[in-house]
Design an enzyme around this catalytic site. Structure first.
Site, PDB file in Angstrom:
ATOM      1  N   SER A 147     -22.638   5.247  13.175  1.00  0.00           N
ATOM      2  CA  SER A 147     -23.581   4.304  12.564  1.00  0.00           C
ATOM      3  C   SER A 147     -23.869   4.724  11.132  1.00  0.00           C
ATOM      4  O   SER A 147     -23.710   5.900  10.756  1.00  0.00           O
ATOM      5  CB  SER A 147     -24.887   4.282  13.362  1.00  0.00           C
ATOM      6  OG  SER A 147     -25.910   3.603  12.659  1.00  0.00           O
ATOM      7  N   TYR A 162     -32.286   9.191  16.961  1.00  0.00           N
ATOM      8  CA  TYR A 162     -31.107   8.315  16.980  1.00  0.00           C
ATOM      9  C   TYR A 162     -30.144   8.694  15.856  1.00  0.00           C
ATOM     10  O   TYR A 162     -28.933   8.813  16.085  1.00  0.00           O
ATOM     11  CB  TYR A 162     -31.547   6.860  16.835  1.00  0.00           C
ATOM     12  CG  TYR A 162     -30.413   5.877  16.682  1.00  0.00           C
ATOM     13  CD1 TYR A 162     -29.668   5.461  17.784  1.00  0.00           C
ATOM     14  CD2 TYR A 162     -30.074   5.352  15.440  1.00  0.00           C
ATOM     15  CE1 TYR A 162     -28.623   4.559  17.653  1.00  0.00           C
ATOM     16  CE2 TYR A 162     -29.041   4.445  15.293  1.00  0.00           C
ATOM     17  CZ  TYR A 162     -28.307   4.049  16.400  1.00  0.00           C
ATOM     18  OH  TYR A 162     -27.270   3.155  16.252  1.00  0.00           O
TER      19      TYR A 162
END
Length: 250
Positions: A147, A162
């Site tokens: 990501s 995250y």
């Protein structure tokens, strides 16, 4: 060039393929004529089963919890049986997020994120590699989904844990690629930017604010990133391994 992008006769596994980016990856690989298996705990979007008639490929769904090695093992066993032992492509896309402040993140929340986003990716890749090695797959490709969060803080969202898990995914890619190169298996990562999915739909105010950061002034749709997956899965990227493709509109 079209022949290099063709995946005809190959079998692809996508974790988290029931919706969002995972489903887009499944659609892209099916369009390139790969047979598709997805691991996901939720029922797939109806669009997944339409791949069978739309592209004349095999498409199977298995309820698998990637955070459990026992569940993963059972899923790979079922895939092995249903696809005659063939596995050429594996996309480790399953992931979760939590919008929680760093100082308020609990051990349980941290462990949940790590279990899916790190352990799930690692053991999906490991079991896929074992299957490819056992079957002497000559053109294996493993794609780990990272990501933009591995590179920078996500504006307006509390996602330190995250971001850390996605950074771990990027960090594990080159050494795994180095070990698997001798078996003819390439390993790369894809790092999407801000994408409109069921996960990000929970934060509509953030989707609007993120547009101000992006050169294209728009949020990506899952279809905008599936081309990178097809590229990495295919012979078009046969000289590429241990690398990351960042798709962020910046």
């Amino acid at each position: 060039m079209s022949a290099r992008f063709s995946l005809r006769g190959r079998t692809a596994l996508i974790t988290g393929g029931a919706r969002g980016c995972g489903l887009a990856f499944a659609e892209g690989l099916a369009e390139a004529e790969a047979n598709i298996a997805i691991f996901d705990m939720i029922d797939p979007d109806p669009a997944f089963f339409e791949l069978r008639s739309k592209y004349s490929v095999k498409a199977m769904h298995y309820k698998v919890d990637v955070s459990s090695t026992e569940s993963l093992t059972a899923g790979f066993a079922a895939l092995h049986q249903d696809f005659d032992g063939q596995l050429d492509i594996a996309v480790a896309c399953a992931g979760i997020n939590r919008n929680v402040a760093f100082v308020e993140t609990t051990e349980e929340q941290f462990d949940q994120l790590s279990a899916v986003n790190i352990r799930g990716v690692f053991f999906t890749a490991q079991m896929a590699a074992k299957a490819m090695i056992a079957n002497k797959t000559k053109k294996g490709s493993i794609i780990l989904v990272s990501s933009i969060a591995a590179r920078r803080a996500v504006k307006g969202q509390c996602s330190s844990a995250y971001c850390g898990t996605k950074g771990a995914v990027q960090a594990m890619c080159p050494p795994i690629a180095a070990e698997l190169a001798q078996h003819g298996i390439r390993v790369n990562t894809v790092s999407p930017g801000y994408v409109r999915t069921e996960m990000t739909a929970a934060f509509p105010h953030l989707l609007e604010s993120w547009k101000d950061e992006i050169m294209t002034a728009s949020i990506a749709e899952p279809d905008d990133i599936r081309g990178a997956c097809v590229f990495l899965a295919s012979d078009a990227s046969r000289y590429m391994t241990g690398e990351d493709i960042l798709i962020d509109g910046w």
